[in-house]
Design a protein around this motif. Sequence first.
Motif, PDB file in Angstrom:
ATOM      1  N   LYS A  91      12.733   5.478   4.795  1.00 20.75           N
ATOM      2  CA  LYS A  91      11.607   6.401   4.934  1.00 20.75           C
ATOM      3  C   LYS A  91      11.316   7.009   3.568  1.00 20.75           C
ATOM      4  O   LYS A  91      12.239   7.363   2.823  1.00 20.75           O
ATOM      5  N   ASP A 106       2.549  -5.589   3.978  1.00 18.08           N
ATOM      6  CA  ASP A 106       2.042  -6.558   4.945  1.00 18.08           C
ATOM      7  C   ASP A 106       2.407  -7.960   4.474  1.00 18.08           C
ATOM      8  O   ASP A 106       1.629  -8.635   3.805  1.00 18.08           O
ATOM      9  N   GLU A 148       0.842  -1.204   0.000  1.00 15.41           N
ATOM     10  CA  GLU A 148       0.000   0.000   0.000  1.00 15.41           C
ATOM     11  C   GLU A 148       0.874   1.251   0.000  1.00 15.41           C
ATOM     12  O   GLU A 148       1.588   1.521   0.954  1.00 15.41           O
ATOM     13  N   PRO A 205       4.410   7.542   2.110  1.00 17.16           N
ATOM     14  CA  PRO A 205       4.738   6.339   2.881  1.00 17.16           C
ATOM     15  C   PRO A 205       4.300   5.064   2.165  1.00 17.16           C
ATOM     16  O   PRO A 205       3.334   5.061   1.401  1.00 17.16           O
ATOM     17  N   LYS A 209       0.569   5.170   0.101  1.00 13.62           N
ATOM     18  CA  LYS A 209      -0.468   6.119   0.515  1.00 13.62           C
ATOM     19  C   LYS A 209      -0.919   6.964  -0.674  1.00 13.62           C
ATOM     20  O   LYS A 209      -0.106   7.555  -1.381  1.00 13.62           O
ATOM     21  N   LYS A 227       3.535   0.828   2.925  1.00  8.81           N
ATOM     22  CA  LYS A 227       3.322  -0.227   3.908  1.00  8.81           C
ATOM     23  C   LYS A 227       3.255  -1.563   3.193  1.00  8.81           C
ATOM     24  O   LYS A 227       2.520  -1.720   2.216  1.00  8.81           O
TER      25      LYS A 227
END
Length: 347
Positions: A218, A226, A43, A222, A45, A224
């Motif tokens: 970083k 999972d 994901e 952003p 953002k 992510k």
Amino acid sequence: MKTKTLIRTLVIMTIIMVATSFYYLPFYVTKPGGAHELDPIVEVKNGYEDEGELMLTTVRMGRANIYAYLMASLKKYEYIFPVEEIRSPHESDEEYNLRQLHLMADSQNHAIEVAFKKAGKFYEYTYKGIYVLNIYPSMPAEEVLMPGDRITAVDGNTFQSSEEFIEYVSKKKSGDSVKITYVRDKEEMVETISLEAFPDMPDKVGLGITLSDDKEIKTDPPVKLDTEEIGGPSAGLMFSLEIYNQLTKDDITKGHSIAGTGTISENGEVGRIGGIEQKVIAADKAGAEYFLAPHENITKEMKEKYPELESNYTAAKRTAEDIGTDMKVIPVKSFDEALAFLQTLAK
């Protein structure tokens, strides 16, 4: 009487089967795993949506009991490996699993870096310390450190790479001590550890650990990922393509179903992986139209040492032909090469 004897025999046989199923042989068995869509896993953002799908592919692997061993012996695309071909010397199951999860973390960082660099987006690294992968038996670190610990300083000195750490420790001699600052379960601890020569390498002095850099990336925006318990570095290429696709307006899937595999380096090179045949089968079962396979260079020296060695692409193409799939196997050597192919697809 005969009925009682039969029941008793069945009970005894059941007990034996259950008991032996928990007895593991010194082998691993691998078999085709699954193909997992990356949309729910990755994901970015406010990232862009796609019409098709990019998928990572996996291999199922576990320690072999007698039944798994026998089944794998009979099936064409299930393979049996001695433990020493899977785990490093002196490596426990726990250490192997930790190493695979750390390799996955490195793979994610490389994938993010490659995608953000290609998309012209911001990223930066924060160095967190030395990640302990393995502990050598009978070496000083065995009494203090554990796999998964993060060393943040030695004798009060911090480092920006594992190379700096190794260079500092290598200047010591057997019998010297160093003060190690490390983090375990978010708790910082300090211990003094002596240095000794490695039993199988008497000219090398150290703590007795296998290590890796622990870095955090970083980004803006952003990202992510999972990945739960997926280990190893082989999803790097597909991660980088999915991240890039969410970062950019043009959909590189163009409505197609695309699976693949391959490690990814910081500079975007696609590397060899294990279990390529089994991953082709997993992709075919998931209905993939295309399968991206590493086409690494096999040097003359490598061929002389391992005469049967072939590139992942060669093995993948042969497997696709063997199982009669309509899925097209595409050779890739880099992220840019994979992207260039996807850009040729028609909507």
